[in-house]
Write an enzyme that holds these catalytic residues in place. Sequence first.
Site, PDB file in Angstrom:
ATOM      1  NE  ARG A 109     118.551  33.767  68.354  1.00 51.74           N
ATOM      2  CZ  ARG A 109     118.864  34.723  69.228  1.00 51.74           C
ATOM      3  NH1 ARG A 109     119.948  34.601  69.964  1.00 51.74           N
ATOM      4  NH2 ARG A 109     118.138  35.799  69.333  1.00 51.74           N
ATOM      5  CB  THR A 113     114.896  26.709  73.138  1.00 55.99           C
ATOM      6  OG1 THR A 113     115.141  26.652  71.711  1.00 55.99           O
ATOM      7  CG2 THR A 113     113.577  26.017  73.444  1.00 55.99           C
ATOM      8  CG  ASP A 205     115.558  39.406  63.277  1.00 52.16           C
ATOM      9  OD1 ASP A 205     116.168  39.190  62.205  1.00 52.16           O
ATOM     10  OD2 ASP A 205     114.949  38.512  63.898  1.00 52.16           O
ATOM     11  CG  ASP A 208     112.795  40.083  60.743  1.00 50.13           C
ATOM     12  OD1 ASP A 208     112.542  39.268  59.844  1.00 50.13           O
ATOM     13  OD2 ASP A 208     112.405  39.949  61.921  1.00 50.13           O
TER      14      ASP A 208
HETATM   15  C1  PRP Z   1     120.166  35.228  63.645  1.00 48.26           C
HETATM   16  C2  PRP Z   1     121.569  35.577  63.160  1.00 48.26           C
HETATM   17  C3  PRP Z   1     122.353  34.353  63.568  1.00 48.26           C
HETATM   18  C4  PRP Z   1     121.700  33.963  64.874  1.00 48.26           C
HETATM   19  C5  PRP Z   1     122.562  34.469  65.998  1.00 48.26           C
HETATM   20  O1  PRP Z   1     119.550  34.392  62.753  1.00 48.26           O
HETATM   21  O2  PRP Z   1     121.624  35.857  61.799  1.00 48.26           O
HETATM   22  O3  PRP Z   1     122.306  33.293  62.650  1.00 48.26           O
HETATM   23  O4  PRP Z   1     120.416  34.613  64.901  1.00 48.26           O
HETATM   24  O5  PRP Z   1     122.078  34.023  67.218  1.00 48.26           O
HETATM   25  P1  PRP Z   1     122.861  32.976  68.120  1.00 48.26           P
HETATM   26  O6  PRP Z   1     124.288  33.399  68.149  1.00 48.26           O
HETATM   27  O7  PRP Z   1     122.179  33.114  69.449  1.00 48.26           O
HETATM   28  O8  PRP Z   1     122.682  31.608  67.528  1.00 48.26           O
HETATM   29  P2  PRP Z   1     118.028  33.954  62.899  1.00 48.26           P
HETATM   30  O9  PRP Z   1     117.901  32.661  63.651  1.00 48.26           O
HETATM   31  O10 PRP Z   1     117.217  35.096  63.426  1.00 48.26           O
HETATM   32  O11 PRP Z   1     117.602  33.591  61.418  1.00 48.26           O
HETATM   33  P3  PRP Z   1     117.523  34.500  60.104  1.00 48.26           P
HETATM   34  O12 PRP Z   1     118.925  34.718  59.645  1.00 48.26           O
HETATM   35  O13 PRP Z   1     116.762  33.631  59.178  1.00 48.26           O
HETATM   36  O14 PRP Z   1     116.811  35.776  60.436  1.00 48.26           O
HETATM   37  N1  URA Z   2     119.962  37.561  65.939  1.00 47.54           N
HETATM   38  C1  URA Z   2     119.787  38.830  65.471  1.00 47.54           C
HETATM   39  O1  URA Z   2     119.424  39.020  64.287  1.00 47.54           O
HETATM   40  N2  URA Z   2     120.026  39.844  66.303  1.00 47.54           N
HETATM   41  C2  URA Z   2     120.420  39.672  67.578  1.00 47.54           C
HETATM   42  O2  URA Z   2     120.628  40.657  68.293  1.00 47.54           O
HETATM   43  C3  URA Z   2     120.593  38.357  68.051  1.00 47.54           C
HETATM   44  C4  URA Z   2     120.368  37.321  67.203  1.00 47.54           C
END
Ligand code: PRP
Ligand code: URA
Length: 214
Positions: A109, A113, A205, A208
């Site tokens: 994500r 944006t 997150d 993380d």
């Molecule tokens: C996080 C989470 C989802 C997304 C949710 O992933 O694991 O995939 O954000 O957000 P949304 O509903 O607004 O799309 P992230 O993009 O942080 O990637 P990661 O899993 O690599 O940490």
């Molecule tokens: N992605 C995450 O990991 N946490 C949030 O709260 C939203 C998006």
Amino acid sequence: METKFGSKVHIMDHPLVAHKLTIMRDKNTSVKDFRELVSEIGMLITYEATRDLPLTTKHIETPICGMDAPTLAGRKFVVVPILRAGLGLVDGVLRMVPSARVGHIGMYRDEETLEPHPYFCKMPKDVAERDVLIVDPMLATGGSAAEAIDEMKKRGCKHIKLMVLVAAPEGIEHIQKLHPDVEIYAGALDDHLNKNGYIVPGLGDAGDRIFGTK
Ligand code: PRP
Ligand code: URA
């Protein structure tokens, strides 16, 4: 648990899930404990998400007598983690459904944006014939999950469920608008998104915290 979102949205109503989620939400919980809890809650939600799997019967002999006993009808199943954080849930699903295949969708994500950016997709060849369970700990804006569902539909998948640990109302509304056929299973329904697109109260997150990258 009943919500305003109707019968396709299932919010877990179980003390074990609530208790484990509280530990996960605590910012002082270690990476090791957080990772283990993602997997455990994944297993518990899978229990609910597979409630409608069809059964057939087969004849067996117990030590006492013969019986026609229930057994899974053998529907094909694929679990699809959204990378990275969705990976944390795969193990829990596979412990409940060991014969499932695993397809991967890579998505991140954009932090400004909040738009999802797909970067990887690898599915079993017969994915169109399989029941799909997309897994990701967080349903925030719903952009990533909606994009993943699109990807599976493009590949011919018809029976798609989405499993998350924590959902924001905004994310559920987004999925229901774009994909009203998809059932959502969530460990908890939180309050709202903050201005950075994080779920409140949420758990931060998820990627993380699972992988210890911050
Ligand atoms: C996080 C989470 C989802 C997304 C949710 O992933 O694991 O995939 O954000 O957000 P949304 O509903 O607004 O799309 P992230 O993009 O942080 O990637 P990661 O899993 O690599 O940490
Ligand atoms: N992605 C995450 O990991 N946490 C949030 O709260 C939203 C998006």
